[in-house]
Design a protein around this motif. Sequence first.
Motif, PDB file in Angstrom:
ATOM      1  N   THR A 119     -88.880  87.027  48.143  1.00  0.00           N
ATOM      2  CA  THR A 119     -89.495  87.164  46.823  1.00  0.00           C
ATOM      3  C   THR A 119     -89.964  88.592  46.554  1.00  0.00           C
ATOM      4  N   ILE A 120     -90.242  89.343  47.616  1.00  0.00           N
ATOM      5  CA  ILE A 120     -90.707  90.726  47.446  1.00  0.00           C
ATOM      6  C   ILE A 120     -89.544  91.710  47.439  1.00  0.00           C
ATOM      7  N   MET A 121     -88.482  91.429  48.203  1.00  0.00           N
ATOM      8  CA  MET A 121     -87.461  92.437  48.474  1.00  0.00           C
ATOM      9  C   MET A 121     -86.237  92.387  47.569  1.00  0.00           C
ATOM     10  N   ILE A 122     -85.832  91.216  47.096  1.00  0.00           N
ATOM     11  CA  ILE A 122     -84.546  91.099  46.411  1.00  0.00           C
ATOM     12  C   ILE A 122     -84.471  91.984  45.162  1.00  0.00           C
ATOM     13  N   ASP A 123     -85.506  91.945  44.321  1.00  0.00           N
ATOM     14  CA  ASP A 123     -85.476  92.752  43.098  1.00  0.00           C
ATOM     15  C   ASP A 123     -85.461  94.256  43.390  1.00  0.00           C
ATOM     16  N   PRO A 124     -86.298  94.778  44.292  1.00  0.00           N
ATOM     17  CA  PRO A 124     -86.197  96.201  44.637  1.00  0.00           C
ATOM     18  C   PRO A 124     -84.833  96.585  45.214  1.00  0.00           C
ATOM     19  N   LEU A 125     -84.230  95.699  45.992  1.00  0.00           N
ATOM     20  CA  LEU A 125     -82.889  95.984  46.506  1.00  0.00           C
ATOM     21  C   LEU A 125     -81.876  96.064  45.367  1.00  0.00           C
ATOM     22  N   SER A 135     -77.423  91.011  49.204  1.00  0.00           N
ATOM     23  CA  SER A 135     -78.851  91.008  49.556  1.00  0.00           C
ATOM     24  C   SER A 135     -79.291  89.632  50.026  1.00  0.00           C
ATOM     25  N   SER A 136     -78.817  88.587  49.343  1.00  0.00           N
ATOM     26  CA  SER A 136     -79.191  87.224  49.722  1.00  0.00           C
ATOM     27  C   SER A 136     -78.608  86.848  51.080  1.00  0.00           C
ATOM     28  N   PRO A 382     -78.443  75.779  55.242  1.00  0.00           N
ATOM     29  CA  PRO A 382     -79.719  75.618  54.528  1.00  0.00           C
ATOM     30  C   PRO A 382     -80.432  76.935  54.261  1.00  0.00           C
ATOM     31  N   ILE A 383     -80.413  77.857  55.215  1.00  0.00           N
ATOM     32  CA  ILE A 383     -81.107  79.127  55.027  1.00  0.00           C
ATOM     33  C   ILE A 383     -80.393  79.981  53.985  1.00  0.00           C
ATOM     34  N   LEU A 384     -79.062  79.977  54.009  1.00  0.00           N
ATOM     35  CA  LEU A 384     -78.307  80.756  53.025  1.00  0.00           C
ATOM     36  C   LEU A 384     -78.538  80.224  51.613  1.00  0.00           C
ATOM     37  N   TYR A 385     -78.549  78.903  51.443  1.00  0.00           N
ATOM     38  CA  TYR A 385     -78.828  78.311  50.132  1.00  0.00           C
ATOM     39  C   TYR A 385     -80.229  78.700  49.654  1.00  0.00           C
ATOM     40  N   MET A 386     -81.186  78.659  50.554  1.00  0.00           N
ATOM     41  CA  MET A 386     -82.557  79.015  50.197  1.00  0.00           C
ATOM     42  C   MET A 386     -82.640  80.482  49.791  1.00  0.00           C
ATOM     43  N   ALA A 387     -81.954  81.353  50.540  1.00  0.00           N
ATOM     44  CA  ALA A 387     -81.942  82.783  50.214  1.00  0.00           C
ATOM     45  C   ALA A 387     -81.314  83.026  48.848  1.00  0.00           C
ATOM     46  N   CYS A 388     -80.260  82.270  48.527  1.00  0.00           N
ATOM     47  CA  CYS A 388     -79.612  82.433  47.222  1.00  0.00           C
ATOM     48  C   CYS A 388     -80.508  81.955  46.084  1.00  0.00           C
ATOM     49  N   ARG A 389     -81.270  80.882  46.329  1.00  0.00           N
ATOM     50  CA  ARG A 389     -82.206  80.428  45.295  1.00  0.00           C
ATOM     51  C   ARG A 389     -83.264  81.492  45.029  1.00  0.00           C
ATOM     52  N   GLY A 391     -82.910  84.672  45.698  1.00  0.00           N
ATOM     53  CA  GLY A 391     -82.221  85.844  45.157  1.00  0.00           C
ATOM     54  C   GLY A 391     -81.682  85.645  43.755  1.00  0.00           C
ATOM     55  N   LYS A 392     -81.803  84.409  43.234  1.00  0.00           N
ATOM     56  CA  LYS A 392     -81.352  84.077  41.875  1.00  0.00           C
ATOM     57  C   LYS A 392     -79.879  84.434  41.684  1.00  0.00           C
ATOM     58  N   VAL A 393     -79.051  83.940  42.624  1.00  0.00           N
ATOM     59  CA  VAL A 393     -77.620  84.219  42.566  1.00  0.00           C
ATOM     60  C   VAL A 393     -76.882  82.984  43.070  1.00  0.00           C
ATOM     61  N   SER A 394     -75.687  82.749  42.529  1.00  0.00           N
ATOM     62  CA  SER A 394     -74.864  81.634  42.987  1.00  0.00           C
ATOM     63  C   SER A 394     -74.409  81.900  44.421  1.00  0.00           C
TER      64      SER A 394
END
Length: 433
Positions: A119-125, A135-136, A382-389, A391-394
Amino acid sequence: MEAIYAIGLLMALMIFGVPVAWSFAGVLMFLVWAYDVNTTTLLLQGFRSLDSVILLALPLFVLAGYLMQSGGVAERLIRFMALVLRGRKGGMGGAMIATSGVFGAISGTATAAVASIGTIMIDPLTERGYPRGYSSALLGMSSLLGILIPPSITLILFGVVTKQSITALFAATVVPGLLLMLGLMIFNKIITRRLLKDTPERTAALQRQRSGDSASRLTLSALPALMMPLIILGGIYGGIFTPTEAAAVALFMAILIGFFIYRDLTLARFRQSLLEAGETTGTIILILLFSFMIGRIMVAEGVPQDLTEAATKVTDNTILILLLVNAFLIFVGMIMDDLSVTVVIAPLMMPLVVSHGVDPIHYASIVACSVVIGANSPPVAPILYMACRIGKVSIHYAVVPALQLIAFVALPVMLLVTFVPELSLFLPRLLGF
């Protein structure tokens, strides 16, 4: 044959979306029916297995992870790591990897790292030119450093189920965890040379970063967070306290830092963390209870011995056996969640590898590396799906980068750990295990 049906049933239930704990319950019901087991005795054995001081570490580490997530620890760590890697192309990606490693050395769980760091890193990346899919995928893989770098909830569960020393398991995965972290940083450094372009948005983001807080202020702010893994791991390996006591220390420090040093932890956030930790712990305990009973039935029916005998008929070559075990663990990890692999599948394979001269502590490292791969491999991932959620990306945009990270980093680390036992056994032996 019933055991094969049971594993197939577990996979099918999870594929169709049945919650993990109730998937285990379904398998247990099938095995009780198939083997005509006395349920009264089985329940007593299951509850007796839960009566463990070591298991007290589980809710304490889970709660500590949630409190650090809401108490500002991850944010300070990220700012400090970004400072250390400032000015280097790919530095922010490296900062996320390093922060995940340090955060894993405090919380012992991947989900807390994904939620708090993502939640902190995706947007700055994204501002710095990183594609959200990459990134996700990088977030998903680096968050799993918490499985390898102790303390690790996965290793606690493995130790409880297989009756191995938790401290020895913690020591065994330190080097594999550092290898995975180094591999991710090297991969990120290489690939960002092609991915990152000097766009106006990237230039502006870098300029804001350079004009931010001073180095001394960022370092001072991160110091309490950086001290946590040193105190926790130093206390465990120095013989000052047990892993369970270390979990209590981690929880105490999370409360102290969150409420009184960073002051980001409020009563409302504390209450929410308690609820989330209680829900997570309750689910894990249910899974453990059912898995203990499933394990009792399979051991009583000689399933591990049958598996060893069947594999030996195929080949008696230790290298081929280990490759088969690696492939099987990765395959089931692609379909089942990490808890299922750790508490059901891995113990079934243990007599097979031990009969071929593999140390149980070494085997734990192999299992942990397979969980890292499986948790990021579709279809379950499960972790990749969570990271994508977060990261707001499909997930379609993250699959290819995730597979690249697995092929060029995670899989080579797993093979190294499998065929160079000293990577896992050096530190435990040094500590007297």
